[in-house]
Design an enzyme around this catalytic site. Structure first.
Site, mmCIF file in Angstrom:
data_model
loop_
_atom_site.group_PDB
_atom_site.id
_atom_site.type_symbol
_atom_site.label_atom_id
_atom_site.label_comp_id
_atom_site.label_asym_id
_atom_site.label_seq_id
_atom_site.Cartn_x
_atom_site.Cartn_y
_atom_site.Cartn_z
ATOM 1 N N VAL A 271 -30.742 33.397 -10.930
ATOM 2 C CA VAL A 271 -30.088 34.599 -10.434
ATOM 3 C C VAL A 271 -28.842 34.205 -9.638
ATOM 4 O O VAL A 271 -28.847 33.255 -8.864
ATOM 5 C CB VAL A 271 -31.056 35.420 -9.558
ATOM 6 C CG1 VAL A 271 -30.308 36.544 -8.835
ATOM 7 C CG2 VAL A 271 -32.181 35.995 -10.413
ATOM 8 N N THR B 174 -22.863 31.860 -12.270
ATOM 9 C CA THR B 174 -21.907 30.819 -11.903
ATOM 10 C C THR B 174 -21.382 31.009 -10.491
ATOM 11 O O THR B 174 -21.317 30.060 -9.706
ATOM 12 C CB THR B 174 -20.736 30.811 -12.904
ATOM 13 O OG1 THR B 174 -21.239 30.488 -14.193
ATOM 14 C CG2 THR B 174 -19.693 29.792 -12.502
ATOM 15 N N GLY C 210 -21.293 35.846 -18.618
ATOM 16 C CA GLY C 210 -20.377 34.985 -17.881
ATOM 17 C C GLY C 210 -19.709 33.898 -18.690
ATOM 18 O O GLY C 210 -19.422 34.062 -19.872
ATOM 19 N N SER C 211 -19.469 32.744 -18.045
ATOM 20 C CA SER C 211 -18.682 31.679 -18.658
ATOM 21 C C SER C 211 -19.143 30.320 -18.173
ATOM 22 O O SER C 211 -19.950 30.208 -17.242
ATOM 23 C CB SER C 211 -17.195 31.877 -18.331
ATOM 24 O OG SER C 211 -16.990 31.753 -16.922
ATOM 25 N N GLY D 168 -5.179 20.323 -14.055
ATOM 26 C CA GLY D 168 -5.026 21.763 -13.890
ATOM 27 C C GLY D 168 -4.677 22.116 -12.465
ATOM 28 O O GLY D 168 -5.364 21.706 -11.521
ATOM 29 N N GLU E 215 -7.929 24.722 -5.046
ATOM 30 C CA GLU E 215 -8.980 24.742 -4.039
ATOM 31 C C GLU E 215 -9.620 23.368 -3.873
ATOM 32 O O GLU E 215 -9.883 22.922 -2.750
ATOM 33 C CB GLU E 215 -10.029 25.797 -4.400
ATOM 34 C CG GLU E 215 -9.525 27.210 -4.231
ATOM 35 C CD GLU E 215 -10.604 28.268 -4.397
ATOM 36 O OE1 GLU E 215 -10.322 29.440 -4.071
ATOM 37 O OE2 GLU E 215 -11.711 27.941 -4.855
ATOM 38 N N HIS F 160 -2.629 46.496 17.068
ATOM 39 C CA HIS F 160 -1.723 45.430 17.516
ATOM 40 C C HIS F 160 -2.403 44.626 18.610
ATOM 41 O O HIS F 160 -3.032 45.204 19.503
ATOM 42 C CB HIS F 160 -0.420 46.028 18.053
ATOM 43 C CG HIS F 160 0.505 45.003 18.637
ATOM 44 N ND1 HIS F 160 1.275 44.167 17.866
ATOM 45 C CD2 HIS F 160 0.750 44.673 19.936
ATOM 46 C CE1 HIS F 160 1.984 43.372 18.643
ATOM 47 N NE2 HIS F 160 1.681 43.667 19.916
#
Length: 563
Positions: free
Chosen positions: A114, A117, A219-220, A255, A262, A533
């Site tokens: 569960v 990814t 998903g992937s 890449g 990240e 502010h």
């Protein structure tokens, strides 16, 4: 079964790590693949931007036809469930919770764990690592700490404790998702799910259930180009990197999109030297160019990072027998050999591939496009003949519209609304994205070049408003003045086309703009909103106030000229 998204997650081997996978294949082989192409931004297909391709899926049916489909629905008593979701990632989870809220008897099928990814191998554990890298950067920056009057001795870290922090966070969120579904009455069915036929699903070995409606949310997985051998130790994907089994002295990241950026933030904070390998001629190809240039000046140039652009990693061999990782580079255009790198490790951050094999799509005459399941704007699945498959939907990375976990969840909620008889079309241009580097990058809608291309085709004017974090009191108090925010809009009617932010907590600031786009709020209205502010939110406030919307002599917004 894999579900939902990866990192919060654009790459070297492909134009972007959010580009449709067939684009990656064609870039490597040089062959022409006739498939829909995407703009390299968050996996958002060209059609979503308003650019239609001759190879794109057929136009969706009219709204009335969807409503008709709902009116002739069979009784729920004829099925085991009113809704079955294949894939319990963030997308499937969001759909399931919304379904039970609407009173639908719901089951969710998961063949792996569960959370999919995002929770287990993506956005959640990566944020734990990035939290560590952010604190390490602060402690290592002597000049920064002295500005606060703080003296810090040498900072260090425990690699295993850092890895445990990421793993524990993933476990906690996974349990939270599981418990939330159980508490609300969602049946969690364990096993790999597939479609046997219309409204019929198999899971596990021989379990068969029927459902009035089915959502595919599988998903992937990380995409690894040909020629690259992954051993899980010295040549790794993001799945392996999140375990942080070791911190290499020198790592190549193939890449320079969200995933690569990240991880470069994490590795350099922990002491590694990083080399980017990027197929395009510039780093960060999927970002707004102006923001990308500033981000490179802050996130790349001052750090222990170098890069090779305009090259492919044609072959990567893991370290073995005392030899280092070997990376053969070729020219992206000529395919001529360029260089060979020998390093301690290589991270493959060339994007994600849809996880749609073994779903039984052939049983309902559905053919994937580069692995993606074709859908219309309501996430209804389209078969090989261009017709909608009744009662079948696909959300998230598996449809390739926008490969982000929260986009998958939003698509799932939209589908549930339709199942319950309320027509709903999700505006993908209102969905924000973020890269959690230090500082962060966030965006929503169109980049400036995309907006100008659209404007040229449709005949309207584009304006850009900008503001700097150097003028923000809270950013100065935090000694974090480096940053820029830009707003892209139509001066004739105040429509917001996009926004891009680089700076402290940019990922949090973008939502005011994304919500304005989603609600259809124009600049001339939102510029009167009041912001506390001193807060960072005043960066966005200044953007709205600096935007110039044309008004006529009576003080009304000028009507756009007829083209």
């Amino acid at each position: 079964m894999h579900s939902s998204l990866s990192l919060s997650t654009p790459s070297s081997f492909a134009p972007s790590d959010r580009t449709v996978v067939c684009d990656i294949f064609s870039a490597q082989t040089g062959s022409v693949v006739v498939v829909p192409r995407s703009i390299p931004f968050c996996g958002l297909r060209r059609e979503v931007y308003g650019f239609r391709s001759s190879t794109s899926a057929p136009r969706p049916l009219a709204i009335s036809s969807h409503r008709r489909q709902n009116k002739v629905r069979a009784s729920s008593k004829d099925f085991d469930y009113e809704l079955v979701i294949i894939g319990a990632g963030v997308g499937g989870h969001g759909a399931a919770l919304h379904a039970v809220e609407k009173g639908l008897k719901t089951a969710i099928i998961e063949g792996d764990v569960v959370g999919g990814t995002c929770v287990n191998r993506g956005c959640v554990p990566s944020k734990a690592l990035l939290a560590v890298s952010g604190r390490m950067r602060d402690l290592q920056n002597e000049h920064h700490m002295k500005a606060f009057g703080i003296q810090v001795t040498a900072a260090g870290y425990d690699r295993q404790a850092v890895a445990d922090h990421a793993n524990n966070l993933a476990s906690k969120i996974r349990n939270n998702l599981t418990n939330s579904m159980k508490a609300l009455g969602v049946d969690i069915l364990t096993g790999v799910g597939s479609i046997l036929g219309p409204q019929k699903v198999k899971y596990g070995a021989n379990n068969v259930i029927t459902a009035k409606d089915i959502i595919i949310a599988t998903g992937s997985t990380p995409f690894v180009p040909k020629g690259i051998e992954v051993d899980g130790r010295t040549v790794i994907t993001s799945d392996h990197a999140l375990k942080l089994e070791f911190v290499p002295d020198w790592i190549v990241i193939v890449g320079s999109g969200y995933i690569g950026l990240e991880f470069s933030d994490v590795y350099t904070a922990l002491g590694s030297e990083v080399t980017f390998v990027e197929a395009l001629d510039q780093l960060m190809p999927g970002f707004d160019p102006e923001i990308g240039r500033l981000a490179q000046r802050v996130l790349i140039n001052p750090r222990k990072i170098d890069y090779h652009t305009g090259v492919f990693a044609s072959k990567i061999t893991p370290a073995k027998d005392g030899k280092p990782v070997s990376i053969e580079l070729i020219d992206a255009k000529t395919k001529e050999p360029k260089d060979t790198l020998e390093v301690d490790a290589a991270l493959i951050a060339t994007g994600r591939a849809p996880f749609t094999k073994g779903l039984g799509l052939e049983n309902i005459n559905v053919e994937t496009q580069c692995g993606f399941i074709p859908v219309d704007e309501r996430m209804s699945v389209i078969d090989a003949n261009g017709k909608l498959v009744p009662h079948l939907y696909c959300i998230g990375d598996a449809n390739g519209k926008m490969m982000l976990a929260h986009a998958a969840s939003a698509q799932g909620i939209s589908v549930v609304e339709q199942i319950c008889g309320k027509d709903h079309v999700l505006n993908h241009l209102s969905i924000p994205a973020a890269c959690f580097t230090h500082p962060e990058i966030s965006m929503v809608g169109l980049t400036e070049p995309q907006a100008r291309e659209k404007a040229d085709k449709e005949g309207f004017e584009v304006s850009v408003a900008r503001t700097s974090f150097k003028a923000n009191t809270k950013a100065l108090a935090e000694n974090e003045p480096e940053g820029l925010a830009k707003l892209i809009y139509r001066p004739d009617n105040g429509e917001i086309l996009g926004a891009h932010i680089f700076g402290l907590h940019a990922a949090d600031l973008i939502h005011e703009v994304s919500n304005a786009i989603a609600m259809g709020t124009r600049i001339q209205d939102i510029k009167f909103a009041v912001h506390a502010h001193p807060t960072l939110s005043e960066v966005v406030d200044e953007l709205f106030k600096s935007a110039k919307v044309k008004v006529n002599i009576s003080g009304q917004v000028a009507e756009p000229m007829a083209i």
